[in-house]
Motif scaffolding. Sequence first.
Motif, PDB file in Angstrom:
ATOM      1  N   THR A  15      14.684  25.329 -69.445  1.00  0.00           N
ATOM      2  CA  THR A  15      15.263  25.009 -70.759  1.00  0.00           C
ATOM      3  C   THR A  15      16.215  23.821 -70.644  1.00  0.00           C
ATOM      4  N   ALA A  16      17.032  23.817 -69.595  1.00  0.00           N
ATOM      5  CA  ALA A  16      18.000  22.739 -69.428  1.00  0.00           C
ATOM      6  C   ALA A  16      17.287  21.400 -69.207  1.00  0.00           C
ATOM      7  N   VAL A  17      16.235  21.413 -68.384  1.00  0.00           N
ATOM      8  CA  VAL A  17      15.463  20.185 -68.125  1.00  0.00           C
ATOM      9  C   VAL A  17      14.795  19.704 -69.409  1.00  0.00           C
ATOM     10  N   HIS A 200      26.508  22.153 -63.560  1.00  0.00           N
ATOM     11  CA  HIS A 200      25.549  22.297 -62.443  1.00  0.00           C
ATOM     12  C   HIS A 200      25.745  23.582 -61.645  1.00  0.00           C
ATOM     13  N   LYS A 201      26.780  24.350 -61.980  1.00  0.00           N
ATOM     14  CA  LYS A 201      26.964  25.638 -61.313  1.00  0.00           C
ATOM     15  C   LYS A 201      26.317  26.775 -62.114  1.00  0.00           C
ATOM     16  N   PHE A 202      25.820  26.465 -63.315  1.00  0.00           N
ATOM     17  CA  PHE A 202      25.098  27.505 -64.072  1.00  0.00           C
ATOM     18  C   PHE A 202      23.748  26.994 -64.589  1.00  0.00           C
ATOM     19  N   HIS A 203      23.013  26.320 -63.715  1.00  0.00           N
ATOM     20  CA  HIS A 203      21.647  25.881 -64.000  1.00  0.00           C
ATOM     21  C   HIS A 203      21.570  24.764 -65.026  1.00  0.00           C
ATOM     22  N   GLY A 204      22.661  24.017 -65.198  1.00  0.00           N
ATOM     23  CA  GLY A 204      22.662  22.831 -66.035  1.00  0.00           C
ATOM     24  C   GLY A 204      22.666  21.584 -65.155  1.00  0.00           C
ATOM     25  N   PRO A 205      22.778  20.401 -65.772  1.00  0.00           N
ATOM     26  CA  PRO A 205      22.739  19.159 -64.989  1.00  0.00           C
ATOM     27  C   PRO A 205      24.065  18.833 -64.294  1.00  0.00           C
ATOM     28  N   LYS A 206      23.999  17.972 -63.299  1.00  0.00           N
ATOM     29  CA  LYS A 206      25.210  17.525 -62.592  1.00  0.00           C
ATOM     30  C   LYS A 206      25.929  16.445 -63.397  1.00  0.00           C
ATOM     31  N   GLY A 207      27.221  16.305 -63.177  1.00  0.00           N
ATOM     32  CA  GLY A 207      27.971  15.232 -63.827  1.00  0.00           C
ATOM     33  C   GLY A 207      28.382  15.538 -65.249  1.00  0.00           C
ATOM     34  N   VAL A 208      28.387  16.803 -65.615  1.00  0.00           N
ATOM     35  CA  VAL A 208      28.874  17.173 -66.949  1.00  0.00           C
ATOM     36  C   VAL A 208      29.540  18.546 -66.869  1.00  0.00           C
ATOM     37  N   ASN A 238      28.161  11.966 -72.951  1.00  0.00           N
ATOM     38  CA  ASN A 238      26.916  12.188 -72.211  1.00  0.00           C
ATOM     39  C   ASN A 238      26.071  13.162 -73.042  1.00  0.00           C
ATOM     40  N   VAL A 239      25.455  12.628 -74.095  1.00  0.00           N
ATOM     41  CA  VAL A 239      24.788  13.509 -75.082  1.00  0.00           C
ATOM     42  C   VAL A 239      23.696  14.381 -74.444  1.00  0.00           C
ATOM     43  N   PRO A 240      22.775  13.798 -73.643  1.00  0.00           N
ATOM     44  CA  PRO A 240      21.737  14.668 -73.056  1.00  0.00           C
ATOM     45  C   PRO A 240      22.340  15.737 -72.142  1.00  0.00           C
ATOM     46  N   GLY A 241      23.322  15.331 -71.351  1.00  0.00           N
ATOM     47  CA  GLY A 241      23.959  16.276 -70.421  1.00  0.00           C
ATOM     48  C   GLY A 241      24.672  17.392 -71.160  1.00  0.00           C
ATOM     49  N   ILE A 242      25.368  17.029 -72.221  1.00  0.00           N
ATOM     50  CA  ILE A 242      26.128  18.013 -72.996  1.00  0.00           C
ATOM     51  C   ILE A 242      25.180  19.010 -73.665  1.00  0.00           C
ATOM     52  N   ALA A 243      24.099  18.489 -74.259  1.00  0.00           N
ATOM     53  CA  ALA A 243      23.129  19.368 -74.932  1.00  0.00           C
ATOM     54  C   ALA A 243      22.473  20.299 -73.919  1.00  0.00           C
ATOM     55  N   SER A 244      22.129  19.743 -72.763  1.00  0.00           N
ATOM     56  CA  SER A 244      21.463  20.512 -71.728  1.00  0.00           C
ATOM     57  C   SER A 244      22.405  21.584 -71.170  1.00  0.00           C
ATOM     58  N   MET A 245      23.670  21.218 -70.985  1.00  0.00           N
ATOM     59  CA  MET A 245      24.667  22.184 -70.497  1.00  0.00           C
ATOM     60  C   MET A 245      24.785  23.364 -71.455  1.00  0.00           C
ATOM     61  N   ALA A 246      24.817  23.064 -72.752  1.00  0.00           N
ATOM     62  CA  ALA A 246      24.980  24.135 -73.742  1.00  0.00           C
ATOM     63  C   ALA A 246      23.807  25.108 -73.693  1.00  0.00           C
ATOM     64  N   GLU A 251      21.693  30.374 -72.141  1.00  0.00           N
ATOM     65  CA  GLU A 251      20.678  31.158 -71.431  1.00  0.00           C
ATOM     66  C   GLU A 251      21.317  32.042 -70.347  1.00  0.00           C
ATOM     67  N   SER A 252      22.226  31.462 -69.572  1.00  0.00           N
ATOM     68  CA  SER A 252      22.890  32.240 -68.513  1.00  0.00           C
ATOM     69  C   SER A 252      23.680  33.394 -69.113  1.00  0.00           C
ATOM     70  N   THR A 253      24.302  33.146 -70.271  1.00  0.00           N
ATOM     71  CA  THR A 253      25.121  34.178 -70.907  1.00  0.00           C
ATOM     72  C   THR A 253      24.238  35.314 -71.414  1.00  0.00           C
ATOM     73  N   GLU A 254      23.111  34.914 -72.006  1.00  0.00           N
ATOM     74  CA  GLU A 254      22.192  35.916 -72.549  1.00  0.00           C
ATOM     75  C   GLU A 254      21.647  36.829 -71.444  1.00  0.00           C
ATOM     76  N   LYS A 255      21.359  36.224 -70.277  1.00  0.00           N
ATOM     77  CA  LYS A 255      20.743  37.004 -69.195  1.00  0.00           C
ATOM     78  C   LYS A 255      21.763  37.527 -68.184  1.00  0.00           C
ATOM     79  N   MET A 256      23.052  37.326 -68.485  1.00  0.00           N
ATOM     80  CA  MET A 256      24.089  37.597 -67.482  1.00  0.00           C
ATOM     81  C   MET A 256      24.060  39.026 -66.937  1.00  0.00           C
TER      82      MET A 256
END
Length: 394
Positions: A15-17, A200-208, A238-246, A251-256
């Motif tokens: 989803t993040a990718v 990047h510690k919860f399956h999102g991109p690095k640098g955001v 960093n619009v793509p990074g921010i959207a991807s992080m969210a 997703e991580s919260t839902e499956k936590m």
Amino acid sequence: MIYADNAATTRMSETAVNTLISVMNGNWGNPSSLYMHGQKAKETVEKAREKIAAAIGADPREIFFTSGGSEADNQAILSAVAQGKRNGRNHVISTVFEHHAVLNTLEKLKKDGCEVTLLDVYENGIVHPEDLEAAIRDTTCLVTVMYANNEIGTIQPVRELGEICRRHKVPFHVDAVQAVGHIPVDVVGDNIDMLSASAHKFHGPKGVGFIYAKKGIKLSSLIEGGAQERGKRAGTENVPGIASMAEALAESTEKMAENAQYITKLRNRLIEGLSVIPHSALNGDAERRLPGNVSFCFEGIEGESLLLLLDDRGICASSGSACTSGSLDPSHVLLSIGRVHDVAHGSLRLSIDEEITEADVDYIISSVREVVEYLRGFSPIWRDLTEGRKQFIL
Ligand SMILES: *Cc1c(COP(=O)(O)O)cnc(C)c1O
């Protein structure tokens, strides 16, 4: 390959990718532009802000995007110290085993006349709330304690620490980079004033990443420039990074809960399997630790050799933190829980996620057992220990 180094970074979720790519392709406007294409990007950023706020129980206006956890830590600490200076306060309380993003910032502040108290974390890697209470002074302008430790995974009594800070009217910052997306974090219930997190510690991109600052807390900008992030963080978002992080966080919260239950079961299997190795010890409290963290010391070996041989067997793990590996100094975290240098050098951190299987875990256990035995076979320290010239510690 078996990836067991999720505390260093995680693989981006599908989803993040997909979110990252779709925003890069079709939604590449500048959020500050007034035409529709720019406003669409702005809307994406604001939707992401709402999702992120919801995941930690904050108001969207309390979330500010950064380049990651390190920047968020720096900004939180420097903001509180700047505010303290205006009120004639220059004392900061933290712990001995924080991430270097915190410790090095405090080290720099000390040179500028700031007074710093670092609380002990004792053998189990957990702060004693009464130590915090005793350390608070009239001049304390910030308490900064990590939610969960990145090397040994121990979880701090954040709610209690926050309660003490609130009672003394001292701002409380929490480096929650290892916690957010993995264990429940609620900034209101946990009495948190400022919080740092990294995608990047919860399956999102690095640098955001992001910083949460409770309404009324004054953030100072680290970067001069435009008025993005309501003047708290200049630079085009960093619009793509921010959207991807969210999306990654939602997703991580839902499956936590489901993931944590599964990962904890396999973590305990790993701990049991490795505890059988003679002269070994688990680092940090056995219960109050992150679901995916396993940290061990094995006497008589070098952690680096262990890692290389595990790598040969397709296992990615870590010894100490990624930031300190490459240096010969033993990890400050392991020293902080009372491991002596020789023992701290023989450390192994395995940080697993929901992708790991029981078969992977059993393969890791048998590999570590074999490699430790093999390395001890030609270790001069091990020979000294077994022939009685040196005392075993573990
Ligand atoms: C990874 C990490 C950081 C740094 O985050 P970056 O986004 O890599 O800058 C800070 N604190 C803790 C506890 C971490 O694990």
